[in-house]
Enzyme design. Structure first.
Site, mmCIF file in Angstrom:
data_model
loop_
_atom_site.group_PDB
_atom_site.id
_atom_site.type_symbol
_atom_site.label_atom_id
_atom_site.label_comp_id
_atom_site.label_asym_id
_atom_site.label_seq_id
_atom_site.Cartn_x
_atom_site.Cartn_y
_atom_site.Cartn_z
ATOM 1 N N ASN A 109 6.154 -35.048 -17.277
ATOM 2 C CA ASN A 109 5.871 -36.141 -18.206
ATOM 3 C C ASN A 109 7.179 -36.675 -18.764
ATOM 4 O OD1 ASN A 109 4.340 -37.788 -20.079
ATOM 5 N ND2 ASN A 109 4.853 -36.295 -21.677
ATOM 6 N N ASN A 114 8.063 -47.713 -16.211
ATOM 7 C CA ASN A 114 8.596 -46.507 -15.549
ATOM 8 C C ASN A 114 8.065 -46.383 -14.126
ATOM 9 O OD1 ASN A 114 10.357 -44.649 -17.293
ATOM 10 N ND2 ASN A 114 8.765 -45.332 -18.722
ATOM 11 N N MET A 130 -1.824 -42.069 -21.490
ATOM 12 C CA MET A 130 -2.227 -41.742 -22.858
ATOM 13 C C MET A 130 -3.377 -40.742 -22.951
ATOM 14 S SD MET A 130 0.040 -43.329 -24.387
ATOM 15 C CE MET A 130 -0.421 -43.164 -26.113
ATOM 16 N N LYS A 131 -3.973 -40.426 -21.797
ATOM 17 C CA LYS A 131 -5.066 -39.446 -21.818
ATOM 18 C C LYS A 131 -4.469 -38.047 -21.713
ATOM 19 C CE LYS A 131 -8.878 -38.345 -18.644
ATOM 20 N NZ LYS A 131 -9.956 -38.022 -19.547
ATOM 21 N N ILE A 132 -5.013 -37.111 -22.461
ATOM 22 C CA ILE A 132 -4.506 -35.732 -22.353
ATOM 23 C C ILE A 132 -5.243 -35.042 -21.208
ATOM 24 C CG2 ILE A 132 -4.336 -33.488 -23.523
ATOM 25 C CD1 ILE A 132 -3.845 -35.010 -26.103
ATOM 26 N N LEU A 133 -4.475 -34.494 -20.257
ATOM 27 C CA LEU A 133 -5.104 -33.834 -19.107
ATOM 28 C C LEU A 133 -5.788 -32.550 -19.574
ATOM 29 C CD1 LEU A 133 -2.280 -34.161 -16.429
ATOM 30 C CD2 LEU A 133 -4.397 -35.508 -16.574
ATOM 31 N N HIS A 150 8.733 -38.380 -22.167
ATOM 32 C CA HIS A 150 8.372 -38.522 -23.579
ATOM 33 C C HIS A 150 9.512 -39.197 -24.342
ATOM 34 C CE1 HIS A 150 6.367 -37.625 -27.321
ATOM 35 N NE2 HIS A 150 7.528 -37.246 -27.794
HETATM 36 C C1 GRF Z 1 7.491 -44.619 -22.200
HETATM 37 O O1 GRF Z 1 8.385 -44.924 -23.231
HETATM 38 C C2 GRF Z 1 7.210 -43.142 -22.143
HETATM 39 O O2 GRF Z 1 8.216 -42.347 -22.647
HETATM 40 C C3 GRF Z 1 5.991 -42.998 -23.001
HETATM 41 O O3 GRF Z 1 5.246 -44.172 -22.787
HETATM 42 C C4 GRF Z 1 6.119 -45.232 -22.425
HETATM 43 C C5 GRF Z 1 5.543 -45.857 -21.186
HETATM 44 O O4 GRF Z 1 6.171 -47.071 -20.878
HETATM 45 N N1 GRF Z 1 5.294 -41.767 -22.687
HETATM 46 P P1 GRF Z 1 5.865 -47.837 -19.519
HETATM 47 O O5 GRF Z 1 4.363 -48.001 -19.412
HETATM 48 O O6 GRF Z 1 6.424 -47.028 -18.401
HETATM 49 O O7 GRF Z 1 6.554 -49.174 -19.669
#
Ligand code: GRF
Length: 184
Positions: free
Chosen positions: A104, A16, A87-90, A106
């Site tokens: 974010n 992303n 993956m860390k919660i702010l 999701h």
């Molecule tokens: C994505 O699918 C997002 O929705 C989730 O984690 C994934 C991250 O993928 N929160 P990447 O690291 O951007 O490839």
């Protein structure tokens, strides 16, 4: 066009992040990716910071680190934080002190399937469709105001791997569209 400065927070692959950087190079795109933050110094996505010469910081588990990250945001006049697989919660403190937008992405159609392992749960419940949602971040997990979402139908032979791939394809458009919606 005067672009807003954005930071992107990642923990893993960074696909992303890559799509946001690519789209932000278009001169009509409202934001510039000025800073990358990760809580995982081995995150694969860090390679995009290096490739595109964007500064990056490691977010450690301490109040001092939180302060350093916040100060860098102030210094660089960052208007929005984009959490992209972070993956860390702010902490409540971080969210309260940033005072600008935090969004974010999701991998589910919120408000369904907040939290982790969304694909596994979606498949187990034999859902007809799934997708992704971009939303504002507040102190409750995956619960802030929705910005945009996009869904797709699940095929009978889909599994966690295929759903991950299909979802990310959607996300690479959805995240940028959401930033355009926020700033235009
Ligand atoms: C994505 O699918 C997002 O929705 C989730 O984690 C994934 C991250 O993928 N929160 P990447 O690291 O951007 O490839």
């Amino acid at each position: 066009m005067v672009k807003k400065n954005a930071s992107v927070f990642i923990s893993g692959e960074g696909s992303n992040l890559r799509s946001l950087i690519k789209n932000s190079r278009n001169y009509t795109f409202p934001v510039k990716i000025s800073l990358i933050v990760t809580d995982n110094k081995n995150a694969i996505g860090i390679k995009y910071a290096k490739k595109y010469s964007i500064p990056y910081l490691i977010f450690k588990n301490s109040l001092i680190s939180e302060k350093i990250i916040l100060n860098e945001h102030l210094k660089r006049k960052i208007s929005i934080i984009c959490l992209a697989g972070f993956m860390k919660i702010l902490s409540r403190n971080f969210i309260a002190n940033f005072k600008k937008k935090i969004v974010n992405i999701h991998p589910s159609i919120l408000p369904k399937y907040k939290g982790l392992n969304t694909y596994k749960r979606v498949l187990k419940n034999k859902e007809k469709f799934t997708g992704s949602t971009v939303h504002y971040v507040n102190e409750k997990l995956d619960s802030g105001k929705l910005i945009l979402s996009k869904k797709f139908f699940i095929e009978p032979d889909d599994n966690v791997e295929t759903l991950t791939k299909k979802t990310k394809e959607i996300e690479h458009i959805l995240f940028s569209k959401s930033l355009i919606k926020i700033f235009n």
